[in-house]
Motif scaffolding. Structure first.
Motif, PDB file in Angstrom:
ATOM      1  N   TYR A   6       0.010  -2.102  -6.798  1.00 35.99           N
ATOM      2  CA  TYR A   6       0.280  -2.418  -5.394  1.00 35.99           C
ATOM      3  C   TYR A   6       1.782  -2.533  -5.178  1.00 35.99           C
ATOM      4  O   TYR A   6       2.339  -1.969  -4.240  1.00 35.99           O
ATOM      5  CB  TYR A   6      -0.416  -3.722  -4.985  1.00 35.99           C
ATOM      6  CG  TYR A   6      -0.133  -4.141  -3.555  1.00 35.99           C
ATOM      7  CD1 TYR A   6      -0.968  -3.746  -2.529  1.00 35.99           C
ATOM      8  CD2 TYR A   6       0.989  -4.906  -3.229  1.00 35.99           C
ATOM      9  CE1 TYR A   6      -0.719  -4.116  -1.208  1.00 35.99           C
ATOM     10  CE2 TYR A   6       1.258  -5.281  -1.930  1.00 35.99           C
ATOM     11  CZ  TYR A   6       0.402  -4.881  -0.921  1.00 35.99           C
ATOM     12  OH  TYR A   6       0.667  -5.232   0.382  1.00 35.99           O
ATOM     13  N   ARG A   7       2.443  -3.277  -6.044  1.00 33.92           N
ATOM     14  CA  ARG A   7       3.893  -3.492  -5.916  1.00 33.92           C
ATOM     15  C   ARG A   7       4.666  -2.189  -6.036  1.00 33.92           C
ATOM     16  O   ARG A   7       5.608  -1.941  -5.290  1.00 33.92           O
ATOM     17  CB  ARG A   7       4.388  -4.486  -6.966  1.00 33.92           C
ATOM     18  CG  ARG A   7       3.777  -5.850  -6.842  1.00 33.92           C
ATOM     19  CD  ARG A   7       4.323  -6.599  -5.645  1.00 33.92           C
ATOM     20  NE  ARG A   7       3.657  -7.888  -5.529  1.00 33.92           N
ATOM     21  CZ  ARG A   7       3.321  -8.430  -4.391  1.00 33.92           C
ATOM     22  NH1 ARG A   7       3.591  -7.842  -3.263  1.00 33.92           N
ATOM     23  NH2 ARG A   7       2.712  -9.588  -4.364  1.00 33.92           N
ATOM     24  N   VAL A   8       4.255  -1.332  -6.967  1.00 35.73           N
ATOM     25  CA  VAL A   8       4.940  -0.051  -7.152  1.00 35.73           C
ATOM     26  C   VAL A   8       4.742   0.826  -5.914  1.00 35.73           C
ATOM     27  O   VAL A   8       5.685   1.451  -5.429  1.00 35.73           O
ATOM     28  CB  VAL A   8       4.448   0.661  -8.433  1.00 35.73           C
ATOM     29  CG1 VAL A   8       5.005   2.076  -8.523  1.00 35.73           C
ATOM     30  CG2 VAL A   8       4.829  -0.145  -9.670  1.00 35.73           C
ATOM     31  N   LEU A   9       3.527   0.857  -5.382  1.00 38.48           N
ATOM     32  CA  LEU A   9       3.268   1.643  -4.169  1.00 38.48           C
ATOM     33  C   LEU A   9       4.060   1.074  -3.002  1.00 38.48           C
ATOM     34  O   LEU A   9       4.657   1.823  -2.222  1.00 38.48           O
ATOM     35  CB  LEU A   9       1.778   1.684  -3.847  1.00 38.48           C
ATOM     36  CG  LEU A   9       1.378   2.480  -2.602  1.00 38.48           C
ATOM     37  CD1 LEU A   9       1.861   3.926  -2.670  1.00 38.48           C
ATOM     38  CD2 LEU A   9      -0.132   2.419  -2.407  1.00 38.48           C
ATOM     39  N   GLU A  10       4.095  -0.236  -2.873  1.00 35.13           N
ATOM     40  CA  GLU A  10       4.859  -0.876  -1.805  1.00 35.13           C
ATOM     41  C   GLU A  10       6.342  -0.496  -1.896  1.00 35.13           C
ATOM     42  O   GLU A  10       6.964  -0.139  -0.890  1.00 35.13           O
ATOM     43  CB  GLU A  10       4.685  -2.387  -1.899  1.00 35.13           C
ATOM     44  CG  GLU A  10       5.334  -3.165  -0.785  1.00 35.13           C
ATOM     45  CD  GLU A  10       5.048  -4.651  -0.910  1.00 35.13           C
ATOM     46  OE1 GLU A  10       4.652  -5.241   0.106  1.00 35.13           O
ATOM     47  OE2 GLU A  10       5.214  -5.222  -2.020  1.00 35.13           O
ATOM     48  N   ASP A  11       6.895  -0.536  -3.093  1.00 34.69           N
ATOM     49  CA  ASP A  11       8.302  -0.157  -3.294  1.00 34.69           C
ATOM     50  C   ASP A  11       8.530   1.314  -2.993  1.00 34.69           C
ATOM     51  O   ASP A  11       9.554   1.687  -2.410  1.00 34.69           O
ATOM     52  CB  ASP A  11       8.749  -0.470  -4.728  1.00 34.69           C
ATOM     53  CG  ASP A  11       8.824  -1.954  -5.007  1.00 34.69           C
ATOM     54  OD1 ASP A  11       8.836  -2.767  -4.052  1.00 34.69           O
ATOM     55  OD2 ASP A  11       8.870  -2.312  -6.209  1.00 34.69           O
ATOM     56  N   THR A  12       7.589   2.155  -3.372  1.00 34.34           N
ATOM     57  CA  THR A  12       7.715   3.597  -3.121  1.00 34.34           C
ATOM     58  C   THR A  12       7.666   3.886  -1.630  1.00 34.34           C
ATOM     59  O   THR A  12       8.450   4.691  -1.119  1.00 34.34           O
ATOM     60  CB  THR A  12       6.608   4.371  -3.866  1.00 34.34           C
ATOM     61  OG1 THR A  12       6.671   4.050  -5.256  1.00 34.34           O
ATOM     62  CG2 THR A  12       6.780   5.873  -3.685  1.00 34.34           C
ATOM     63  N   ILE A  13       6.765   3.241  -0.920  1.00 35.10           N
ATOM     64  CA  ILE A  13       6.690   3.419   0.536  1.00 35.10           C
ATOM     65  C   ILE A  13       7.978   2.935   1.178  1.00 35.10           C
ATOM     66  O   ILE A  13       8.546   3.599   2.052  1.00 35.10           O
ATOM     67  CB  ILE A  13       5.466   2.688   1.123  1.00 35.10           C
ATOM     68  CG1 ILE A  13       4.177   3.382   0.681  1.00 35.10           C
ATOM     69  CG2 ILE A  13       5.546   2.630   2.650  1.00 35.10           C
ATOM     70  CD1 ILE A  13       2.919   2.614   1.017  1.00 35.10           C
ATOM     71  N   THR A  14       8.471   1.782   0.745  1.00 33.62           N
ATOM     72  CA  THR A  14       9.708   1.221   1.294  1.00 33.62           C
ATOM     73  C   THR A  14      10.865   2.195   1.111  1.00 33.62           C
ATOM     74  O   THR A  14      11.687   2.375   2.012  1.00 33.62           O
ATOM     75  CB  THR A  14      10.022  -0.135   0.640  1.00 33.62           C
ATOM     76  OG1 THR A  14       8.947  -1.035   0.933  1.00 33.62           O
ATOM     77  CG2 THR A  14      11.320  -0.719   1.151  1.00 33.62           C
ATOM     78  N   ALA A  15      10.914   2.862  -0.032  1.00 36.20           N
ATOM     79  CA  ALA A  15      11.988   3.820  -0.312  1.00 36.20           C
ATOM     80  C   ALA A  15      11.811   5.142   0.426  1.00 36.20           C
ATOM     81  O   ALA A  15      12.751   5.935   0.510  1.00 36.20           O
ATOM     82  CB  ALA A  15      12.071   4.083  -1.820  1.00 36.20           C
ATOM     83  N   SER A  16      10.629   5.366   0.989  1.00 36.02           N
ATOM     84  CA  SER A  16      10.325   6.671   1.581  1.00 36.02           C
ATOM     85  C   SER A  16      10.914   6.889   2.965  1.00 36.02           C
ATOM     86  O   SER A  16      11.071   8.025   3.398  1.00 36.02           O
ATOM     87  CB  SER A  16       8.811   6.884   1.648  1.00 36.02           C
ATOM     88  OG  SER A  16       8.235   6.088   2.671  1.00 36.02           O
ATOM     89  N   HIS A  17      11.228   5.810   3.690  1.00 40.31           N
ATOM     90  CA  HIS A  17      11.678   5.980   5.072  1.00 40.31           C
ATOM     91  C   HIS A  17      12.508   4.775   5.502  1.00 40.31           C
ATOM     92  O   HIS A  17      12.180   3.642   5.148  1.00 40.31           O
ATOM     93  CB  HIS A  17      10.463   6.127   5.993  1.00 40.31           C
ATOM     94  CG  HIS A  17      10.796   6.673   7.329  1.00 40.31           C
ATOM     95  ND1 HIS A  17      11.270   5.888   8.360  1.00 40.31           N
ATOM     96  CD2 HIS A  17      10.748   7.933   7.816  1.00 40.31           C
ATOM     97  CE1 HIS A  17      11.479   6.647   9.418  1.00 40.31           C
ATOM     98  NE2 HIS A  17      11.172   7.886   9.114  1.00 40.31           N
ATOM     99  N   PRO A  18      13.549   4.999   6.297  1.00 36.33           N
ATOM    100  CA  PRO A  18      14.414   3.890   6.723  1.00 36.33           C
ATOM    101  C   PRO A  18      13.710   2.828   7.580  1.00 36.33           C
ATOM    102  O   PRO A  18      14.188   1.702   7.654  1.00 36.33           O
ATOM    103  CB  PRO A  18      15.520   4.568   7.535  1.00 36.33           C
ATOM    104  CG  PRO A  18      15.358   6.015   7.378  1.00 36.33           C
ATOM    105  CD  PRO A  18      14.044   6.286   6.717  1.00 36.33           C
ATOM    106  N   ARG A  19      12.591   3.149   8.196  1.00 36.74           N
ATOM    107  CA  ARG A  19      11.925   2.152   9.050  1.00 36.74           C
ATOM    108  C   ARG A  19      11.391   0.963   8.245  1.00 36.74           C
ATOM    109  O   ARG A  19      11.045  -0.060   8.804  1.00 36.74           O
ATOM    110  CB  ARG A  19      10.808   2.781   9.859  1.00 36.74           C
ATOM    111  CG  ARG A  19       9.597   3.148   9.051  1.00 36.74           C
ATOM    112  CD  ARG A  19       8.489   3.687   9.919  1.00 36.74           C
ATOM    113  NE  ARG A  19       7.409   4.139   9.076  1.00 36.74           N
ATOM    114  CZ  ARG A  19       6.711   5.209   9.289  1.00 36.74           C
ATOM    115  NH1 ARG A  19       6.932   5.943  10.348  1.00 36.74           N
ATOM    116  NH2 ARG A  19       5.751   5.551   8.475  1.00 36.74           N
ATOM    117  N   PHE A  20      11.326   1.106   6.913  1.00 30.37           N
ATOM    118  CA  PHE A  20      10.855   0.018   6.050  1.00 30.37           C
ATOM    119  C   PHE A  20      12.002  -0.819   5.497  1.00 30.37           C
ATOM    120  O   PHE A  20      11.764  -1.780   4.778  1.00 30.37           O
ATOM    121  CB  PHE A  20      10.028   0.584   4.888  1.00 30.37           C
ATOM    122  CG  PHE A  20       8.799   1.317   5.344  1.00 30.37           C
ATOM    123  CD1 PHE A  20       7.695   0.623   5.809  1.00 30.37           C
ATOM    124  CD2 PHE A  20       8.743   2.695   5.311  1.00 30.37           C
ATOM    125  CE1 PHE A  20       6.559   1.291   6.238  1.00 30.37           C
ATOM    126  CE2 PHE A  20       7.612   3.373   5.731  1.00 30.37           C
ATOM    127  CZ  PHE A  20       6.522   2.669   6.197  1.00 30.37           C
TER     128      PHE A  20
END
Length: 114
Positions: free
Chosen positions: A55-69
């Motif tokens: 979960y944490r790795v996916l959350e970090d990956t999503i956060t890194a994927s787009h500036p809106r995060f």
């Protein structure tokens, strides 16, 4: 497919497998065919899933994927990955249930003979 797409796919798959295992132990999945649409807070709680490393790795990956995060954005312009992650998980569960398939350790899914 670019690097972030590959990372999202790989971390997403790992998260789904780990979540399925955890939710199976909680007797949340597989849901009955007549009720395939689960919702966090109604059918299960996020507590068993959010501590997972996947979960944490996916959350970090999503956060890194787009500036809106980005944590530096104003709150009214910021998106939070948790909502996306639970929608992703619930969509996955619904699709498997409607297709009468179940997550298999030997592949992405296999048909359930019931």
């Amino acid at each position: 497919m670019n690097d972030i797409d590959n990372r999202l796919r790989n971390t997403g798959q790992a998260f789904l497998a780990a979540s399925w295992d955890r939710l199976r132990r909680e007797r949340v999945v597989p849901p009955p065919r007549f009720h395939p649409y689960l919702r966090v807070g109604r059918d299960y709680f996020g507590g068993p899933v959010t501590p997972l490393a996947e979960y944490r790795v996916l959350e970090d990956t999503i956060t890194a994927s787009h500036p809106r995060f980005d944590a530096g954005r104003p709150l009214d312009e910021r998106a939070f990955p948790g909502g996306l992650i639970f929608s992703f998980l619930e969509t996955f569960i619904a699709q498997l249930t409607r297709a009468q398939e179940e997550l298999s350790p030997d592949g992405p899914c296999r048909a359930v003979t019931a």
